[in-house]
Design a protein around this motif. Structure first.
Motif, short mmCIF file in Angstrom:
data_model
loop_
_atom_site.label_atom_id
_atom_site.label_comp_id
_atom_site.label_asym_id
_atom_site.label_seq_id
_atom_site.Cartn_x
_atom_site.Cartn_y
_atom_site.Cartn_z
N ALA A 19 0.84 -1.20 0.00
CA ALA A 19 0.00 0.00 0.00
C ALA A 19 0.88 1.25 0.00
O ALA A 19 1.97 1.26 0.56
N LEU A 20 0.38 2.30 -0.63
CA LEU A 20 1.09 3.57 -0.66
C LEU A 20 1.12 4.18 0.73
O LEU A 20 0.08 4.33 1.38
N VAL A 21 2.31 4.53 1.21
CA VAL A 21 2.48 5.12 2.54
C VAL A 21 2.78 6.61 2.44
O VAL A 21 2.24 7.41 3.21
N ALA A 22 3.64 7.01 1.51
CA ALA A 22 4.02 8.42 1.39
C ALA A 22 4.45 8.68 -0.05
O ALA A 22 4.91 7.79 -0.75
N THR A 23 4.29 9.93 -0.47
CA THR A 23 4.68 10.31 -1.82
C THR A 23 5.25 11.72 -1.81
O THR A 23 4.90 12.54 -0.95
N THR A 24 6.16 11.99 -2.73
CA THR A 24 6.74 13.32 -2.85
C THR A 24 7.16 13.54 -4.30
O THR A 24 7.23 12.59 -5.09
N THR A 25 7.43 14.78 -4.64
CA THR A 25 7.95 15.14 -5.95
C THR A 25 9.37 15.65 -5.78
O THR A 25 9.64 16.44 -4.88
N ALA A 26 10.28 15.19 -6.63
CA ALA A 26 11.69 15.57 -6.52
C ALA A 26 12.23 15.92 -7.90
O ALA A 26 11.75 15.43 -8.92
N THR A 27 13.26 16.77 -7.91
CA THR A 27 13.91 17.16 -9.15
C THR A 27 15.04 16.20 -9.48
O THR A 27 15.96 16.02 -8.68
N LEU A 28 14.96 15.58 -10.66
CA LEU A 28 16.03 14.71 -11.14
C LEU A 28 17.11 15.58 -11.78
O LEU A 28 16.82 16.42 -12.62
N HIS A 29 18.37 15.37 -11.37
CA HIS A 29 19.48 16.14 -11.91
C HIS A 29 20.23 15.34 -12.97
O HIS A 29 20.07 14.13 -13.08
N THR A 30 21.03 16.04 -13.75
CA THR A 30 21.71 15.40 -14.88
C THR A 30 22.68 14.31 -14.45
O THR A 30 23.00 13.42 -15.24
N ASP A 31 23.15 14.34 -13.21
CA ASP A 31 24.03 13.27 -12.72
C ASP A 31 23.24 12.11 -12.13
O ASP A 31 23.81 11.18 -11.56
N GLY A 32 21.90 12.17 -12.24
CA GLY A 32 21.04 11.09 -11.77
C GLY A 32 20.56 11.22 -10.35
O GLY A 32 19.73 10.41 -9.91
N THR A 33 21.02 12.20 -9.62
CA THR A 33 20.66 12.32 -8.21
C THR A 33 19.38 13.10 -8.02
O THR A 33 19.03 13.98 -8.82
N MET A 34 18.66 12.76 -6.97
CA MET A 34 17.52 13.57 -6.54
C MET A 34 17.29 13.32 -5.06
O MET A 34 17.35 12.19 -4.58
N GLY A 35 17.06 14.41 -4.34
CA GLY A 35 16.78 14.34 -2.92
C GLY A 35 15.29 14.34 -2.69
O GLY A 35 14.60 15.27 -3.12
N CYS A 36 14.79 13.34 -2.01
CA CYS A 36 13.35 13.17 -1.81
C CYS A 36 13.02 13.34 -0.33
O CYS A 36 13.52 12.58 0.51
N THR A 37 12.21 14.32 -0.01
CA THR A 37 11.82 14.60 1.37
C THR A 37 10.36 14.22 1.56
O THR A 37 9.48 14.74 0.87
N PHE A 38 10.11 13.32 2.50
CA PHE A 38 8.76 12.84 2.76
C PHE A 38 8.24 13.46 4.06
O PHE A 38 8.82 13.26 5.12
N ALA A 39 7.17 14.22 3.96
CA ALA A 39 6.57 14.86 5.13
C ALA A 39 5.97 13.80 6.05
O ALA A 39 5.57 12.72 5.61
N GLY A 40 5.93 14.13 7.33
CA GLY A 40 5.36 13.22 8.31
C GLY A 40 6.34 12.21 8.84
O GLY A 40 5.98 11.37 9.67
N ALA A 41 7.59 12.26 8.37
CA ALA A 41 8.67 11.38 8.85
C ALA A 41 8.28 9.91 8.85
O ALA A 41 8.34 9.24 9.90
N PRO A 42 7.86 9.35 7.71
CA PRO A 42 7.57 7.92 7.68
C PRO A 42 8.80 7.11 8.08
O PRO A 42 9.92 7.43 7.70
N SER A 43 8.58 6.05 8.84
CA SER A 43 9.68 5.24 9.34
C SER A 43 9.30 3.77 9.25
O SER A 43 8.20 3.38 9.62
N GLY A 44 10.21 2.97 8.70
CA GLY A 44 9.94 1.55 8.58
C GLY A 44 10.58 0.97 7.34
O GLY A 44 11.51 1.55 6.77
#
Length: 234
Positions: A122-147
């Motif tokens: 089941a879907l727990v959390a979702t976010t939108t992130a910017t993909l960079h040309t080197d392949g990296t993206m930082g994804c921040t999920f509100a509500g601090a999901p843990s598990g």
């Protein structure tokens, strides 16, 4: 956060507030208010009494108050290459700038990244992130999901791809790299879910109007273990 000193038999004392045993400049009142404390800090106050005569125990230092800062979000750093954007040598085209002429040259596009329950999917959390040309993206999920969660990457120009196994998300940032091996992406074993774009470098399949693509995502029993989805992107 506000701290208040409450002296006993101190006359009209003077105060010096400290963080980690170091004086905080200008903080010499009976109360101390701050919004810059970090996890693990400790706060004390030193009181110098004005009472006379026969003073003992002056100056006096209060008990230390330890600070615990609970995060309001969880961070997952994901590395992804997209087949159609890959130009070689670990980089992708500056797609956003090619489209709008104003975006930074190191940006590709916005992707949706999801966390799914390791058992029910089941879907727990979702976010939108910017993909960079080197392949990296930082994804921040509100509500601090843990598990333990599967990581799913979705976009209008790539085939939805999940991590091969659930990953532990929590207070410490997690890094997951889809580009180093076909084994990093979920598959039913019939074929890889990603494509090798150069030796040892793997990318997510592109989807476009001339090519039908499919993705494999884990499904809970009693359903089939994979779901093949016809895909057409723009």
């Amino acid at each position: 956060m506000t701290f208040t000193a409450t002296p006993t038999n101190g006359g009209t004392p003077s105060y010096q507030w400290k963080i980690g045993g170091v004086n905080v400049p200008g903080q010499t009142a009976a109360t101390f208010t701050t919004s810059t404390l970090a996890n693990g800090n400790s706060v004390t106050v030193e009181m110098t009494s004005s009472a006379t005569p026969c003073l003992t125990g002056s100056p006096a230092t209060s008990n230390a108050i330890g600070i615990t800062v609970n995060s309001c979000s969880s961070v997952v750093n994901v590395k992804v290459f997209v087949e159609g954007y890959y130009t070689g040598s670990g980089t992708m085209a500056s797609v956003k700038n090619n489209q709008d002429f104003v975006s930074p040259l190191n940006q590709v596009e916005e992707l949706t990244v999801e966390l799914h329950n390791a058992t029910t999917h089941a879907l727990v959390a979702t976010t939108t992130a910017t993909l960079h040309t080197d392949g990296t993206m930082g994804c921040t999920f509100a509500g601090a999901p843990s598990g333990s969660f599967y990581i799913a990457v979705k976009g209008s120009n790539l085939v939805e791809t999940w991590s091969a196994t659930p990953q532990t998300v929590g207070a410490a940032p997690l890094t997951y790299d889809f580009t180093t091996s076909a084994a990093k992406a979920y598959t039913d074993g019939s074929q890889p879910s990603v494509i090798e774009v150069e030796p040892g470098v793997w990318a997510m399949y592109s989807g476009d109007v001339t090519r039908m693509a499919w993705s494999m995502v884990p499904m809970p029993l009693p359903y089939p273990t994979t779901l093949r989805i016809p895909f057409s992107g723009s």
